[in-house]
Structure formats: C-alpha cells, structure tokens
Design a protein around this motif. Sequence first.
Motif, PDB file in Angstrom:
ATOM      1  N   VAL A 138       0.820  -1.216   0.000  1.00  0.00           N
ATOM      2  CA  VAL A 138       0.000   0.000   0.000  1.00  0.00           C
ATOM      3  C   VAL A 138       0.853   1.265   0.000  1.00  0.00           C
ATOM      4  CG1 VAL A 138      -1.658   1.363   1.329  1.00  0.00           C
ATOM      5  CG2 VAL A 138      -2.004  -1.092   1.048  1.00  0.00           C
ATOM      6  N   TYR A 139       1.889   1.314   0.832  1.00  0.00           N
ATOM      7  CA  TYR A 139       2.699   2.532   0.913  1.00  0.00           C
ATOM      8  C   TYR A 139       3.381   2.826  -0.415  1.00  0.00           C
ATOM      9  CZ  TYR A 139       6.125   5.929   2.569  1.00  0.00           C
ATOM     10  OH  TYR A 139       6.898   7.062   2.733  1.00  0.00           O
ATOM     11  N   GLN A 140       3.910   1.778  -1.037  1.00  0.00           N
ATOM     12  CA  GLN A 140       4.560   1.950  -2.338  1.00  0.00           C
ATOM     13  C   GLN A 140       3.556   2.411  -3.397  1.00  0.00           C
ATOM     14  OE1 GLN A 140       6.349  -1.549  -4.665  1.00  0.00           O
ATOM     15  NE2 GLN A 140       8.144  -0.746  -3.585  1.00  0.00           N
TER      16      GLN A 140
ATOM     17  N   PRO B 219       4.571   2.266   7.421  1.00  0.00           N
ATOM     18  CA  PRO B 219       4.755   0.895   7.908  1.00  0.00           C
ATOM     19  C   PRO B 219       6.077   0.326   7.393  1.00  0.00           C
ATOM     20  CG  PRO B 219       2.631   1.178   6.786  1.00  0.00           C
ATOM     21  CD  PRO B 219       3.451   2.365   6.462  1.00  0.00           C
ATOM     22  N   VAL B 220       6.751  -0.459   8.229  1.00  0.00           N
ATOM     23  CA  VAL B 220       8.078  -0.948   7.836  1.00  0.00           C
ATOM     24  C   VAL B 220       8.027  -1.862   6.617  1.00  0.00           C
ATOM     25  CG1 VAL B 220       9.156  -0.707  10.099  1.00  0.00           C
ATOM     26  CG2 VAL B 220       7.888  -2.788   9.577  1.00  0.00           C
ATOM     27  N   ASP B 221       6.940  -2.610   6.434  1.00  0.00           N
ATOM     28  CA  ASP B 221       6.850  -3.487   5.260  1.00  0.00           C
ATOM     29  C   ASP B 221       5.946  -2.903   4.183  1.00  0.00           C
ATOM     30  OD1 ASP B 221       4.300  -3.840   6.213  1.00  0.00           O
ATOM     31  OD2 ASP B 221       4.305  -6.024   6.043  1.00  0.00           O
ATOM     32  N   GLY B 222       5.522  -1.674   4.366  1.00  0.00           N
ATOM     33  CA  GLY B 222       4.696  -1.010   3.366  1.00  0.00           C
ATOM     34  C   GLY B 222       3.210  -1.293   3.462  1.00  0.00           C
ATOM     35  N   LEU B 223       2.784  -2.247   4.317  1.00  0.00           N
ATOM     36  CA  LEU B 223       1.390  -2.648   4.501  1.00  0.00           C
ATOM     37  C   LEU B 223       0.885  -3.458   3.308  1.00  0.00           C
ATOM     38  CD1 LEU B 223      -1.021  -2.512   6.445  1.00  0.00           C
ATOM     39  CD2 LEU B 223      -1.813  -0.510   5.210  1.00  0.00           C
ATOM     40  N   SER B 224       0.871  -4.763   3.474  1.00  0.00           N
ATOM     41  CA  SER B 224       0.426  -5.675   2.417  1.00  0.00           C
ATOM     42  C   SER B 224      -1.078  -5.912   2.534  1.00  0.00           C
ATOM     43  CB  SER B 224       1.179  -7.002   2.526  1.00  0.00           C
ATOM     44  OG  SER B 224       0.837  -7.871   1.483  1.00  0.00           O
ATOM     45  N   VAL B 225      -1.830  -5.537   1.488  1.00  0.00           N
ATOM     46  CA  VAL B 225      -3.296  -5.593   1.522  1.00  0.00           C
ATOM     47  C   VAL B 225      -3.824  -6.151   0.201  1.00  0.00           C
ATOM     48  CG1 VAL B 225      -5.423  -4.222   1.680  1.00  0.00           C
ATOM     49  CG2 VAL B 225      -3.461  -3.648   3.119  1.00  0.00           C
TER      50      VAL B 225
END
Length: 436
Positions: free
Chosen positions: A106-108, A406-412
């Motif tokens: 999500v962040y990316q 978020p450290v992992d970018g938030l996987s959704v």
Amino acid sequence: MLFEGLELVSALATLAACLVSVTLLLAVSHQLWQLRWAATRDKSCKLPIPKGSMGFPLIGETGHWLLQVYSKIFSHEALESYLPKIQLVIQDTLRAWSSHPEAINVYQEAQKLTFRMAIRVLLGFSIPEEELGHLFEVYQQFVENVFSLPVDLPFSGYRRGIQARQTLQKGLEKAIREKLQCTQGKDYSDALDILIQSSKEHGKEMTMQELKDGTLELIFAAYATTASASTSLIMQLLKHPAVLEKLREELRAQGVLHSGCPCEGALHLDTLSGLHYLDCVIKEVMRLFTPVSGGYRTVLQTFELDGFQIPKGWSVMYSIRDTHDTAPVFKDVNVFDPDRFSQARSEDKDGRFHYLPFGGGVRTCLGKHLAKLFLKVLAVELASTSRFELATRTFPRITLVPILHPVDGLSVKFFGLDSNQNKILPETEAMLSATV
C-alpha cells in the motif's frame, strides 16, 4: 614476522591519532557553537537562556515562493476544479488495485498514486504511462537522497541525488514545453497554469529553470506526506471496521452511496463539507499518524518559556507528535477515536495549538486543504467501491524516519464491489466458488 607486527602497531597508532583528532575537532566545534549560542542572548532581558546546547544546525525552512501565488493554487475555486480529476485518478487506481491478483504494497502504491495525482492534476501533464513510470522511479531516487551528506563522491547518495534531479528536470522540461505548446481542450486551470499566469500578473516572465523548480516543488509538496497519510488511513480502516461501516452509513444518509453503489456524477466540495464523520476520521488519522515530526521557526521577538528567555533570531523546533500526545484536551490519546472531533465533543476546540498536523501560525502548510481533499476523496472511494483485507497475520510496525510509514509497506488484498457491495472475485476464484 617482526615487520608485520610493526605495521599493525603503526596502523593502530594512525587510527588512534585520527580518532583523537576527530574527537578534538568535534569538542572545539561544540564549544565554539556554545559560545555563539550564549552570545545571542537578549541583553535587554534578565531571564537566563535554557540549559544545554543548540546542537549543530543542519537544515531550516526553504520556502521562497510568493504566498499570493500559492493562495491561488490552493484556493476554494482551484480545489473545486481539481476535485473531479482527483476523483478519476483515485478511481482508476483502486480499479487497478482490485484487479491485481496478489496483495499490493500500500505505501509503495500510495506513493505512485500521489505522484500521478501531482503530474496529471496539479501540473496537467499528458505524459505516456511508460514514461510516467520511469519518471516516478527517477523521482524516488531523488527523494531517497535528498538528505544525504553533501559529499560529492562517485556512488555517494549525494551524487545519485544530483544525477536523479538532473534527469528529472530534463523530463519535466520536456513536459512543460509540450504543455505550453498545447493549450487547447482544457476545461480547468491547473496549478502550473496559475503559477505562470500569476507571475505575469506580477510583471515577471518565469524562466524555464524557474518553471522546473516550481514544478518540482509542487510535486514534492504533494508526494511523500500525502502518501504517508493515505497509507495510515487505509491501515486504520482495516483495524477499525466499525469506523468504516459508520462512514458508509453517512455516505448513504447523504446520498453519496445509494443502494450499495456510488451515485452517478462527480463529487463536489459542498458535498464533502457536509460529511461530518468523514471529516472526523481524517482529523483523527492526522492526529495519531502525522506524517512529519515537526517544523522549524525563527523567533521574531524575545519571549519567556518556563522561566527562560528565548532570544530573537533563534531557530526553534516544535514537535507535532509530542504536542498531540501531551495535549490535555485529548482523552485517551492512544485510542483511534474519530468521534473526539464530533460536534458533541469537539476536543480540538479547547486551545489554539493543541492540534496542528499541518503546522500553525502564518507559516502553516499552504497545501493542507488539497491534502485533506485528497484524503476525503480516497476515503469515500474506498468505502464506496472497495473491500480490502490485510494480507499478513499482524499489522506491521510503524517507523517515523524519514517519514511515518509501515516498515513493510502494509500488504493488503483489494477487491472490487458489485452493486450489492459484495466482493467481485477474480475469475478463477469465482469459478471455484461456483463449483462448491
């Protein structure tokens, strides 16, 4: 063997001498800075200056564009003209997220979304998708090295940042020239149009370099912080499904969401202004997850703080996060509670500077209304057209550096919705479900 031992001793002695030299240099520099700091005290004020040291100043405020120009770029009329375009960009993005067979970062993806919004809406550039993707990669490299140490060596972050900026400005110059040559068929004035027109009204014809710098500054302003806030919004809607459902209820009550599907037609500023719970949700996201830690200000007049003088001319830093965490007006500060901003409670009304996600005073963020508009449209579209699920067992840890994310970018995993607000499954999943 003896010579090898001597070489080792010599190397260790050289290293020790270097460490001592560096330590002495830092100590002397620190002492000189403390002397300079003490010399700046306001002698007309009898109060002492605070204990401790100022540290070593690195960066300050760099804003230099005319406030009148930016006030036009982010005026009510300008935002109303941007709104349909912002909505279309967000709708296209959510469709792409929902059609993706795997979970997304999500962040990316939010960074790509805000970059696309800046390019397509704020600047009005018609850049082909492939070229736009390449420009985004170059821009990311530029942003990642913005705060590198100013050491211009091969393979250094500073050198990579300079090279990325040069490549970026070449692409922007090409887009600007194409835009200036093609003025037909536009139904609104974008930020770059306003910037060019306003400069002419002030009797100044902007050079190409000034246009490139202004363009880059507008992208920078719309990019990182908005991507951070967008990611935080999605994470909190995932964590608090009751908030998402209450938001959907408000959309139904206001006619934005009817019989499970979004109503036809673009949103309007007046419509969004009437969505009070939506406003509360965005405010609470920005209270708990302010993208930046704080800001710098220059003291214009000597003042007293806890028995100490803060002299005129000092640079001071204020902390947004600490202010939100310690403000006495907020109850249960660590709880995500949008209703704290409702008309019945209005916790942010008891004091001028308890809530300042966009800074405060005359130097408040000029783009705050655009940022809030973007987040509101994103929330409306998420509630209206998407279902989304966390693709990991637990929510990721949040890091604050260089910007909150978020450290992992938030996987959704995202799904589209049909007219009854049911998930639209990928074709393979739909076939499997039909055979059960």
